[in-house]
Design an enzyme around this catalytic site. Sequence first.
Site, short mmCIF file in Angstrom:
data_model
loop_
_atom_site.label_atom_id
_atom_site.label_comp_id
_atom_site.label_asym_id
_atom_site.label_seq_id
_atom_site.Cartn_x
_atom_site.Cartn_y
_atom_site.Cartn_z
N LYS A 18 0.85 -1.14 -0.09
CA LYS A 18 0.02 -0.11 -0.06
C LYS A 18 0.73 1.12 -0.06
O LYS A 18 0.62 2.28 -0.76
CB LYS A 18 -1.15 0.02 1.27
CG LYS A 18 -1.75 1.20 1.61
CD LYS A 18 -2.87 1.51 0.56
CE LYS A 18 -3.68 2.65 0.61
NZ LYS A 18 -4.44 3.25 -0.35
N SER A 61 1.70 6.61 -6.71
CA SER A 61 0.57 7.47 -7.25
C SER A 61 0.64 9.06 -6.66
O SER A 61 0.46 9.81 -7.63
CB SER A 61 -0.54 6.99 -6.39
OG SER A 61 -1.89 7.39 -6.91
P1 NAD Z 1 -11.90 9.26 8.14
O1 NAD Z 1 -11.06 10.43 8.74
O2 NAD Z 1 -12.96 9.56 7.20
O3 NAD Z 1 -12.24 8.26 9.12
C1 NAD Z 1 -11.54 7.86 10.20
C2 NAD Z 1 -12.78 7.51 11.44
O4 NAD Z 1 -11.93 7.26 12.56
C3 NAD Z 1 -13.30 9.00 11.92
O5 NAD Z 1 -14.80 8.73 11.57
C4 NAD Z 1 -12.79 9.06 13.22
O6 NAD Z 1 -13.81 9.79 14.05
C5 NAD Z 1 -12.71 7.71 13.46
N1 NAD Z 1 -11.74 7.86 14.78
C6 NAD Z 1 -10.68 8.61 15.06
N2 NAD Z 1 -9.97 8.23 16.36
C7 NAD Z 1 -10.87 7.26 16.54
C8 NAD Z 1 -10.79 6.40 18.06
N3 NAD Z 1 -9.66 6.59 18.85
N4 NAD Z 1 -11.70 5.51 18.24
C9 NAD Z 1 -12.69 5.37 17.22
N5 NAD Z 1 -12.79 5.98 16.10
C10 NAD Z 1 -11.96 6.77 15.79
O7 NAD Z 1 -10.81 8.36 7.06
P2 NAD Z 1 -10.87 7.61 6.14
O8 NAD Z 1 -10.85 8.24 4.74
O9 NAD Z 1 -12.06 6.72 6.39
O10 NAD Z 1 -9.62 6.66 5.90
C11 NAD Z 1 -9.07 5.63 6.99
C12 NAD Z 1 -8.06 4.94 6.68
O11 NAD Z 1 -8.03 4.53 5.16
C13 NAD Z 1 -6.77 5.96 6.48
O12 NAD Z 1 -5.65 5.29 6.86
C14 NAD Z 1 -6.68 6.19 5.25
O13 NAD Z 1 -5.07 6.67 4.65
C15 NAD Z 1 -7.24 5.00 4.16
N6 NAD Z 1 -7.65 5.07 2.91
C16 NAD Z 1 -8.50 6.13 2.85
C17 NAD Z 1 -8.95 6.22 1.31
C18 NAD Z 1 -10.14 7.33 1.09
O14 NAD Z 1 -10.35 7.64 -0.22
N7 NAD Z 1 -10.52 7.97 2.18
C19 NAD Z 1 -8.64 5.27 0.36
C20 NAD Z 1 -7.80 4.13 0.97
C21 NAD Z 1 -7.55 4.09 2.11
#
Ligand code: NAD
Length: 295
Positions: free
Chosen positions: A171, A178
Amino acid sequence: MADIGFIGLGQMGGAMSRNLIEAGHRLRVYDIDAGAVAAIVTEGAEAASNPAEAARDAEFVITMLQVGSIVEAVVFGENGIAEVISKNALFIDMSTILPEETQRIGARLAKRGIAMIDAPVGRTSAHAAVGTSTFMVGGAAADIERAHPLLEVLGESITHCGPLGAGAMVKLVNNYISAVVNLATAEGLALAEAAGIGKGIVAEIIGQTPAGQGHIRTTWPSKALVDDPTPAFMLDLAYKDVGLALETAARFNVPLATGAAGRQIYAIARSQGRGHDDWTTGIFRTVRALAGLTE
Ligand code: NAD
């Protein structure tokens, strides 16, 4: 149908938990954002008031959180997953975090007899919403096999990359390529714009060449990927072309930072006698040599 504890209901986790519910799984969910929990509860999930409550009695516990320190806190902190997770359960972390963080969490869980896989996700939240994510998975084959029915709900491609942490490593490499190609694309289009050429024209052209289609599926398969140095396009000429762009960009005050750094590596490749090699094999051999990688 499985009992799943799902923690982290943001862009990705929210979409994924919805799809798991729709596929008939029973979810207990937690997020520090009460609104995010409420939204998934209306879809049929049960709310948990902390990670441990979400993980209790679950067959699978999934985390989808921003960074490794949060994953570690959710697993090992107060009211963490590790306090209650069943020895028969599988812990799946889908967050994008460092491979060594994944391995550290996995080693601590293994001491308690709990299995973990890492399954970071390729593509975007739009793909997660429609269940067409790609998964890069690390861990023991039997554990990955167990996770397959859930991963198949969420994605259309599941690749076993190696032991625990290998998914996170692939990843990281994917996102590095990317992000840097994204920057080079921005630099190129800014140069075109400064010279009075519209985005649409450039987009149309690079969509038909390796610049837009990606090297890994166009130029690399018959050359760098099989270590064939016979040139389809000589490295000397690529070096010349980066120079043409840098010279022109200087006239328009457009910074081509990626190209300026990249040209140094092309120069090293030439100094190592690779100027007449294919540009892909030559540059790959050079970078591998600089990294101390042997044949
Ligand atoms: P996001 O910020 O939208 O979601 C993260 C969630 O975790 C939030 O709802 C937040 O409130 C919650 N959170 C934070 N601290 C917490 C805790 N201590 N306990 C419980 N919940 C908690 O992020 P995302 O876009 O969903 O990304 C999540 C992961 O996936 C990241 O590592 C990101 O790099 C990866 N990712 C994201 C995408 C994308 O397009 N958004 C694509 C591939 C991978």
